[in-house]
Enzyme design. Sequence first.
Site, PDB file in Angstrom:
ATOM      1  CB  SER A 164       3.054  70.878  41.324  1.00 53.72           C
ATOM      2  OG  SER A 164       2.335  69.573  39.957  1.00 53.72           O
ATOM      3  CE  LYS A 165       3.003  77.609  37.887  1.00 56.78           C
ATOM      4  NZ  LYS A 165       3.703  78.544  36.570  1.00 56.78           N
ATOM      5  NE  ARG A 166       3.300  66.575  38.285  1.00 58.59           N
ATOM      6  CZ  ARG A 166       2.801  64.829  38.866  1.00 58.59           C
ATOM      7  NH1 ARG A 166       1.549  64.483  38.480  1.00 58.59           N
ATOM      8  NH2 ARG A 166       3.413  64.757  39.428  1.00 58.59           N
TER       9      ARG A 166
END
Length: 470
Positions: A242-244
């Site tokens: 994911s983005k994190r």
Amino acid sequence: MVRTRFAPSPTGYLHIGGARTALFSWAYARKMGGEFILRIEDTDQERSTQASEQAILDGMAWLGIDWDEGPYYQMRRMERYKEVVDQLLEAGQAYYCYASKEELDVMREAQKARGEKPRYDGRWRPQAGKVLPTPPADVTPVIRFKTPQQGEVTFNDMIKGGITVANAELDDLVIVRGDGIPTYNFGVVVDDWDMKISHVIRGDDHVNNTPRQINILLALGAPIPTYAHVPMILGQDGERLSKRHGAVSVLQYREEGFLPEALLNYLARLGWGHGDDEKFDLKQFVEWFDVGHVSHSAARFDAGKLTWLNQQYIKEADNGRLAELARPFLAAQGIDSATGPDLAALVGLVKERVSSIVELADALHIYFRQTLPTVEELQAKLGRDALPAFDQLQTDLATVAWEAPAIGQLVKDTAKAFNLKMGQIGMPLRLILFGTAQTPSIDQTLFLLGREETLRRFQAAWPHILAVVE
């Protein structure tokens, strides 16, 4: 001829997973002397945007993944899809379905309540002896493919091996929506057929689509491509990327100061490898690449390893190229790097210490803008007894031969003459001129800064120094 393709949907940016799929597909075509086709699957009109399409094209261009044909656009091929679906309707291999959304929702809820897998029950599927109801006037029909009810689909995945799915597990999928736009599973089949795609290399989230697509290809009498489904990428914690974790736009890595060759090298190592080789260029990758050696299990994205790899590429990169890459980042700090010290020479001095172009720009800005040290920093590094040495050094720097060896010797001689250790003169000197005690060798640093700017900075800092020490 080997013909592969990359077919992104312009509903978002080109992310890490998509870029790796494109890279593997591109590399296989190049390895086999084949062709790589770019196709934009833009049938999701609500979510597709011109900005997303441009971001995909820009991302591939930045990475250096070029294509031999395309980009082709699905929305420009509507007539072709209609022609093929008419062929299926005429052959009795597709049919109109008038079930409303509400009707289908009720059907699925009833199936769930019975513990069954939700699926279309074939209520509008034509069969011998079956009487279909009168089509309702208030429902726009979709077109469904008439999936075989007997037998099975078997294909040999280049990565996963043999896969068999019974047709009884598959329902009659929608191939054309009520608005006349083809669904993914139909559009991709017609495109791959028309574009003579020999090898489909894509993410393993499409494994379940493959038997459906093969059935449609068989119904059309079209050749079946060879499939290879690449496992997904996970974060270091084992969760879906994911983005994190770093699943951002490829172009975001450019904005963060990564070199494209470093990102490509890292992507190549996500789920594929060549022994213990960590670092290799694109040419070497193509020579080594084998789809059959792609891992069966998910890869884990390690931002730290990508950063390390970027650092290695920066160390080896041409100083002039790095200078040009750093200019926009310096400009963002309000620095005009066209005036002042030789930027490429400065890059050569500091690049061993940085892991990104952003860090490179941060390391360079002290040569273009003087920052006075804080009171606490000066008090910690500069004693009153050292002031005469700096006064003399300032005078001697005006006449010394402006060469790095001569500057270095002058600093050493000054320290010796005033009975100071090198740390007692070197660190305060850096603070006075650059606002930091951490710089490369003082002789090279001053040489590149230049005599005029060195003396100007000395003079500008001197009142500040006296005020702090006294």
